[in-house]
Scaffold this motif. Structure first.
Motif, PDB file in Angstrom:
ATOM      1  N   GLN A   1       0.846  -1.191   0.000  1.00 13.92           N
ATOM      2  CA  GLN A   1       0.000   0.000   0.000  1.00 13.92           C
ATOM      3  C   GLN A   1       0.885   1.245   0.000  1.00 13.92           C
ATOM      4  OE1 GLN A   1      -3.193  -0.239  -0.291  1.00 13.92           O
ATOM      5  NE2 GLN A   1      -3.850   1.862  -0.058  1.00 13.92           N
ATOM      6  N   VAL A   2       0.522   2.204  -0.817  1.00 12.81           N
ATOM      7  CA  VAL A   2       1.268   3.454  -0.912  1.00 12.81           C
ATOM      8  C   VAL A   2       0.316   4.602  -0.647  1.00 12.81           C
ATOM      9  CG1 VAL A   2       2.612   4.950  -2.420  1.00 12.81           C
ATOM     10  CG2 VAL A   2       2.842   2.461  -2.605  1.00 12.81           C
ATOM     11  N   GLN A   3       0.722   5.501   0.223  1.00 11.76           N
ATOM     12  CA  GLN A   3      -0.063   6.710   0.452  1.00 11.76           C
ATOM     13  C   GLN A   3       0.688   7.901  -0.114  1.00 11.76           C
ATOM     14  OE1 GLN A   3      -0.756   6.591   4.737  1.00 11.76           O
ATOM     15  NE2 GLN A   3      -2.800   5.752   4.367  1.00 11.76           N
ATOM     16  N   LEU A   4      -0.042   8.747  -0.828  1.00 13.56           N
ATOM     17  CA  LEU A   4       0.559   9.873  -1.532  1.00 13.56           C
ATOM     18  C   LEU A   4      -0.107  11.163  -1.085  1.00 13.56           C
ATOM     19  CD1 LEU A   4       0.475   8.253  -5.085  1.00 13.56           C
ATOM     20  CD2 LEU A   4       2.432   8.357  -3.537  1.00 13.56           C
ATOM     21  N   VAL A   5       0.697  12.172  -0.805  1.00 14.67           N
ATOM     22  CA  VAL A   5       0.175  13.466  -0.366  1.00 14.67           C
ATOM     23  C   VAL A   5       0.817  14.569  -1.193  1.00 14.67           C
ATOM     24  CG1 VAL A   5      -0.101  15.070   1.554  1.00 14.67           C
ATOM     25  CG2 VAL A   5      -0.189  12.606   1.972  1.00 14.67           C
ATOM     26  N   GLU A   6      -0.011  15.266  -1.959  1.00 14.87           N
ATOM     27  CA  GLU A   6       0.483  16.361  -2.796  1.00 14.87           C
ATOM     28  C   GLU A   6       0.475  17.682  -2.030  1.00 14.87           C
ATOM     29  OE1 GLU A   6      -2.211  13.845  -5.639  1.00 14.87           O
ATOM     30  OE2 GLU A   6      -2.282  14.593  -3.576  1.00 14.87           O
TER      31      GLU A   6
ATOM     32  N   THR B   1      -4.214   3.912 -15.708  1.00 13.61           N
ATOM     33  CA  THR B   1      -4.918   3.760 -14.432  1.00 13.61           C
ATOM     34  C   THR B   1      -3.936   3.242 -13.390  1.00 13.61           C
ATOM     35  OG1 THR B   1      -5.634   1.572 -15.126  1.00 13.61           O
ATOM     36  CG2 THR B   1      -7.179   3.380 -15.483  1.00 13.61           C
ATOM     37  N   PRO B   2      -3.121   4.123 -12.826  1.00  9.07           N
ATOM     38  CA  PRO B   2      -2.155   3.700 -11.804  1.00  9.07           C
ATOM     39  C   PRO B   2      -2.853   3.092 -10.589  1.00  9.07           C
ATOM     40  CG  PRO B   2      -1.665   5.906 -12.588  1.00  9.07           C
ATOM     41  CD  PRO B   2      -3.017   5.546 -13.113  1.00  9.07           C
ATOM     42  N   ASP B   3      -2.043   2.426  -9.770  1.00  9.81           N
ATOM     43  CA  ASP B   3      -2.605   1.702  -8.634  1.00  9.81           C
ATOM     44  C   ASP B   3      -2.934   2.587  -7.457  1.00  9.81           C
ATOM     45  OD1 ASP B   3      -0.497  -0.337 -10.085  1.00  9.81           O
ATOM     46  OD2 ASP B   3      -2.271  -1.384  -9.299  1.00  9.81           O
ATOM     47  N   TRP B   4      -2.177   3.672  -7.276  1.00  8.13           N
ATOM     48  CA  TRP B   4      -2.404   4.520  -6.111  1.00  8.13           C
ATOM     49  C   TRP B   4      -2.435   5.986  -6.531  1.00  8.13           C
ATOM     50  CZ3 TRP B   4       1.497   0.694  -5.957  1.00  8.13           C
ATOM     51  CH2 TRP B   4       1.156  -0.444  -5.201  1.00  8.13           C
ATOM     52  N   TRP B   5      -3.308   6.733  -5.859  1.00  8.30           N
ATOM     53  CA  TRP B   5      -3.513   8.144  -6.175  1.00  8.30           C
ATOM     54  C   TRP B   5      -3.403   8.987  -4.911  1.00  8.30           C
ATOM     55  CZ3 TRP B   5      -4.280   9.730 -11.192  1.00  8.30           C
ATOM     56  CH2 TRP B   5      -4.659   8.754 -12.115  1.00  8.30           C
TER      57      TRP B   5
ATOM     58  N   ALA C   1       0.500   9.994  -8.753  1.00 12.17           N
ATOM     59  CA  ALA C   1       0.122   8.588  -8.852  1.00 12.17           C
ATOM     60  C   ALA C   1       1.349   7.695  -8.834  1.00 12.17           C
ATOM     61  CB  ALA C   1      -0.675   8.354 -10.129  1.00 12.17           C
ATOM     62  N   ALA C   2       1.166   6.511  -8.286  1.00 13.45           N
ATOM     63  CA  ALA C   2       2.217   5.500  -8.276  1.00 13.45           C
ATOM     64  C   ALA C   2       1.671   4.245  -8.932  1.00 13.45           C
ATOM     65  CB  ALA C   2       2.658   5.198  -6.849  1.00 13.45           C
ATOM     66  N   ASP C   3       2.544   3.534  -9.642  1.00 16.04           N
ATOM     67  CA  ASP C   3       2.095   2.353 -10.369  1.00 16.04           C
ATOM     68  C   ASP C   3       2.922   1.147  -9.952  1.00 16.04           C
ATOM     69  OD1 ASP C   3       0.487   2.319 -13.470  1.00 16.04           O
ATOM     70  OD2 ASP C   3       1.267   0.526 -12.487  1.00 16.04           O
ATOM     71  N   ALA C   4       2.239   0.021  -9.744  1.00 15.51           N
ATOM     72  CA  ALA C   4       2.934  -1.201  -9.362  1.00 15.51           C
ATOM     73  C   ALA C   4       3.585  -1.880 -10.559  1.00 15.51           C
ATOM     74  CB  ALA C   4       1.959  -2.165  -8.687  1.00 15.51           C
ATOM     75  N   SER C   5       3.246  -1.420 -11.748  1.00 14.72           N
ATOM     76  CA  SER C   5       3.824  -2.008 -12.956  1.00 14.72           C
ATOM     77  C   SER C   5       5.183  -1.360 -13.239  1.00 14.72           C
ATOM     78  CB  SER C   5       2.823  -1.815 -14.095  1.00 14.72           C
ATOM     79  OG  SER C   5       3.399  -1.381 -15.244  1.00 14.72           O
ATOM     80  N   SER C   6       5.789  -1.689 -14.358  1.00 14.06           N
ATOM     81  CA  SER C   6       7.110  -1.156 -14.678  1.00 14.06           C
ATOM     82  C   SER C   6       7.040   0.247 -15.268  1.00 14.06           C
ATOM     83  CB  SER C   6       7.836  -2.087 -15.654  1.00 14.06           C
ATOM     84  OG  SER C   6       7.075  -2.221 -16.839  1.00 14.06           O
ATOM     85  N   VAL C   7       5.843   0.638 -15.701  1.00  9.04           N
ATOM     86  CA  VAL C   7       5.634   1.981 -16.228  1.00  9.04           C
ATOM     87  C   VAL C   7       4.319   2.524 -15.678  1.00  9.04           C
ATOM     88  CG1 VAL C   7       6.917   1.591 -18.360  1.00  9.04           C
ATOM     89  CG2 VAL C   7       4.469   1.118 -18.293  1.00  9.04           C
TER      90      VAL C   7
END
Length: 121
Positions: free
Chosen positions: A1-6, A107-111, A97-103
């Motif tokens: 799980q990733v939490q992102l704060v702008e 639709t990234p996984d975390w926003w 956004a962060a993505d669990a894929s290589s790019v």
């Protein structure tokens, strides 16, 4: 799980600059490609920029190429978006956004929760 704060949004006149920051939680930040998206009122969310895991490659939407720069500091778990020569059409809510894929995909996984950028003419 990733939490992102702008942070870093605000109101600026056309031609001005802003720098957005996005702080990520967790110890695996450097394993995720990161991106910025934006959504203007009445429009769909659109891709702005993305950066690789190590920060050695980046790509941009045509609309911001040459004006915006994405960067990251893996030691600080932070990704940045430097925005120069801002235009009224850049007005939007900006999302990290962060993505669990290589790019970064469409639709990234975390926003993050978003930060408002308003450019006045």
């Amino acid at each position: 799980q990733v939490q992102l704060v702008e942070s870093g949004g605000g109101t600026v006149q056309a031609g001005g600059s802003l720098r957005l920051s996005c702080a990520a939680s967790g110890r695996t930040f450097s394993t995720y490609p990161m991106g910025w998206f934006r959504q203007a009122p009445g429009k769909e969310r659109e891709f702005v920029a993305a950066i690789s895991r190590r920060g050695d490659s980046a790509y941009y939407a045509d609309s911001v190429k040459g004006r915006f720069t994405i960067s990251r500091d893996n030691s600080k778990n932070t990704v940045y978006l430097q925005m120069n020569s801002l235009k009224p059409e850049d007005t939007a809510v900006y999302y990290c956004a962060a993505d669990a894929s290589s790019v970064v995909r469409g639709t990234p996984d975390w926003w993050g929760q978003g930060t408002q950028v308003t450019v006045s003419s």
